[in-house]
Write a protein that holds these residues in place. Sequence first.
Motif, short mmCIF file in Angstrom:
data_model
loop_
_atom_site.label_atom_id
_atom_site.label_comp_id
_atom_site.label_asym_id
_atom_site.label_seq_id
_atom_site.Cartn_x
_atom_site.Cartn_y
_atom_site.Cartn_z
N PRO A 3 4.99 3.35 -13.72
CA PRO A 3 4.86 4.30 -12.61
C PRO A 3 6.21 4.79 -12.10
O PRO A 3 6.33 5.91 -11.61
N ASN A 50 0.20 11.78 -18.07
CA ASN A 50 1.08 10.63 -17.86
C ASN A 50 1.94 10.29 -19.08
O ASN A 50 2.17 9.12 -19.37
N TYR A 65 7.69 -2.23 -10.20
CA TYR A 65 6.97 -1.04 -10.71
C TYR A 65 7.62 -0.61 -12.01
O TYR A 65 8.78 -0.24 -12.03
N ASN A 115 2.21 1.73 -3.41
CA ASN A 115 1.14 2.22 -4.30
C ASN A 115 0.82 3.69 -4.04
O ASN A 115 0.53 4.44 -4.97
N ASP A 116 0.88 4.09 -2.77
CA ASP A 116 0.63 5.50 -2.44
C ASP A 116 1.71 6.38 -3.06
O ASP A 116 1.43 7.50 -3.51
N LYS A 161 1.45 5.40 -7.33
CA LYS A 161 0.13 5.54 -7.97
C LYS A 161 -0.01 4.76 -9.29
O LYS A 161 -0.28 5.34 -10.35
N PRO A 162 0.13 3.43 -9.20
CA PRO A 162 0.07 2.64 -10.44
C PRO A 162 -1.33 2.54 -11.05
O PRO A 162 -1.46 2.23 -12.23
N HIS A 163 -2.38 2.85 -10.27
CA HIS A 163 -3.74 2.61 -10.76
C HIS A 163 -4.12 3.54 -11.91
O HIS A 163 -4.97 3.21 -12.72
N SER A 164 -3.46 4.69 -11.95
CA SER A 164 -3.82 5.66 -12.98
C SER A 164 -3.05 5.44 -14.29
O SER A 164 -3.18 6.21 -15.22
N HIS A 182 7.39 8.96 -12.38
CA HIS A 182 7.21 9.69 -11.11
C HIS A 182 8.01 11.01 -11.17
O HIS A 182 9.19 11.01 -11.50
N GLN A 188 0.83 -1.20 0.00
CA GLN A 188 0.00 0.00 0.00
C GLN A 188 0.87 1.26 0.00
O GLN A 188 0.59 2.23 -0.72
#
Length: 250
Positions: free
Chosen positions: A99, A129, A96, A11-12, A15-18, A103, A8
């Motif tokens: 992402p 992105n 990763y 991921n914070d 931010k791989p979800h975007s 970054h 987590q």
Amino acid sequence: MQRQEFNQLLNDILKPHSIKDFCPNGLQVEGKNKIKKIVTGVTASQALIDAAIDEQADAILVHHGYFWKGESQPITGMKKRRIAALLANDINLFAYHLPLDIHPEIGNNAQLAKLLDIEIQTGLEPVANSVAMKGHLKTPLNGDEFAAKIAKMLNRAPLTSLVRTSKIHTIALCTGGGQGYIDLAAEQGIDAYLTGEASEQTIHSSREQNIDFFAAGHHATERYGIKALGELLAKEYGFEVNFIDIDNPV
Ligand SMILES: [Zn+2]
């Protein structure tokens, strides 16, 4: 830290979800539940796994992990040996990809730009992105001077196509295998393009569109993001982190 909490945290930060990617980002192979000692590296090769086993690491954190789109799915041969070594030693593998390229502070592009005194302004692609970035050299240099600077800072002479006579002011960059973006950089009238790898056609793109080109190594240009991420985890969260550079000439 517990494995899920660590995932987590990563991921914070990243931010791989975007981001649409070619591999799963985050935990790829599950190991022990408690994570304190981390080995970072560019690629989860057997040599990196063996080094992590020697170090008795709880987790390996890399830029290039496994399970790429289009790769053969069965866990056989080289893939079996790598995953078997991770599982036998209860080592977590976190990876990763994009992402970590994009970054804005600890990413590969941002870290490479910092190392080479490039001021990044914005994405090269007209999308959110953008993986490739553009900006300018803080001190304009001619192609030979910039190649010498890359060789010095990355400890590796770049492959170049130097076609301009004037100094480089504007530059676009994308770490790793980003040679395909040279045409987009040329279209935008940018003086130079820097990436990790070159293809045969890249040199023609450089010559025919009058843009200086530098291929500074896929591995060499992508050492710095994962290293910076590890340093952040050590400094801010107290993890024991060791960056292990398994050299690769490409
Ligand atoms: Zn890469």
